[in-house]
Design an enzyme around this catalytic site. Structure first.
Site, PDB file in Angstrom:
ATOM      1  N   ARG A  21       0.791  -1.044  -0.074  1.00 37.42           N
ATOM      2  CA  ARG A  21      -0.037   0.000   0.012  1.00 37.42           C
ATOM      3  C   ARG A  21       0.775   1.181  -0.233  1.00 37.42           C
ATOM      4  NH1 ARG A  21      -5.662   1.325   1.945  1.00 37.42           N
ATOM      5  NH2 ARG A  21      -5.985   3.234   0.917  1.00 37.42           N
ATOM      6  N   ASP A  24       1.105   3.898   2.688  1.00 40.37           N
ATOM      7  CA  ASP A  24       1.506   3.233   4.000  1.00 40.37           C
ATOM      8  C   ASP A  24       2.908   2.690   4.318  1.00 40.37           C
ATOM      9  OD1 ASP A  24      -1.089   3.484   4.896  1.00 40.37           O
ATOM     10  OD2 ASP A  24      -1.307   1.270   4.840  1.00 40.37           O
ATOM     11  N   ARG A  26       5.766   3.925   2.009  1.00 40.89           N
ATOM     12  CA  ARG A  26       6.879   4.656   1.182  1.00 40.89           C
ATOM     13  C   ARG A  26       8.123   4.294   1.638  1.00 40.89           C
ATOM     14  NH1 ARG A  26       4.299   9.700  -0.111  1.00 40.89           N
ATOM     15  NH2 ARG A  26       3.121   8.108  -1.133  1.00 40.89           N
ATOM     16  N   GLY A  53     -11.972   2.215 -13.412  1.00 36.96           N
ATOM     17  CA  GLY A  53     -12.877   0.991 -13.325  1.00 36.96           C
ATOM     18  C   GLY A  53     -12.037  -0.405 -13.523  1.00 36.96           C
ATOM     19  N   GLU A  87      -4.218  -7.544  -6.164  1.00 36.49           N
ATOM     20  CA  GLU A  87      -2.775  -8.150  -6.513  1.00 36.49           C
ATOM     21  C   GLU A  87      -2.527  -9.346  -5.557  1.00 36.49           C
ATOM     22  OE1 GLU A  87      -0.546  -3.802  -7.086  1.00 36.49           O
ATOM     23  OE2 GLU A  87       0.191  -5.124  -5.453  1.00 36.49           O
TER      24      GLU A  87
END
Length: 160
Positions: A21, A24, A26, A53, A87
């Site tokens: 993420r 969160d 980096r 989309g 993912e």
């Protein structure tokens, strides 16, 4: 040090895919990416060029399928991202069907049992996900979380 060197030389010919993420993780992710790059390991991560989309792009699926290893960086808000969950589902399908090596990393505030049993921050977003994406999709994501949480991985208290 010799073990790390032989590990990196044995995987330098394969791709490593990072699932995380972005907002969160980096710092942690940038350090990990740089370390793998220094060892000559081709490291792939999701791009920000998703089509509106779309749950996943064809390019992302290709990157996951071509990777020999995946590193899943679980942060407190990981389950809040449908992109991360999709993912993860793709990675775990690849793990199950094609023996891709998967290594979970649990950052500060994330316990493997919370991931496995969908507790705390790994419980909260699923009500909204189910409304938006349906029970079948959410169960696919929950199953991927359960499977990934049971793999051998690492916990890092100082990051996250």
């Amino acid at each position: 040090m010799a073990a790390a060197s032989s590990f990196s030389s044995s995987i330098s010919q394969w791709n490593v895919f990072l699932s995380f993420r972005r907002k969160d993780t980096r710092n942690f992710t940038s350090h990990l990416y740089a370390a793998l790059d220094r060892e000559g390991i081709k490291t792939l991560k999701d791009d920000e060029k998703q089509e509106k989309g779309e749950l996943t792009s064809k390019a992302l699926k290709k990157e996951i399928n071509e990777s020999r290893f995946s590193v899943i960086i679980f942060s407190r808000n990981y389950a809040g991202s449908r992109w991360c969950l999709e993912e993860l589902a793709l990675i775990m399908e690849r793990w199950e069907k094609h023996d891709q090596k998967v290594f979970p990393v649990f950052l500060s505030g994330v316990h493997p049992l919370d991931v496995k049993h969908h507790k705390g921050s790994f419980e909260e977003p699923f009500g909204e996900h189910e409304k938006r994406f349906g029970r079948e999709m959410v169960e696919r994501w929950r199953s991927a979380l359960r499977a990934a949480s049971q793999l051998y991985g690492w916990s890092f208290k100082e990051f996250g």
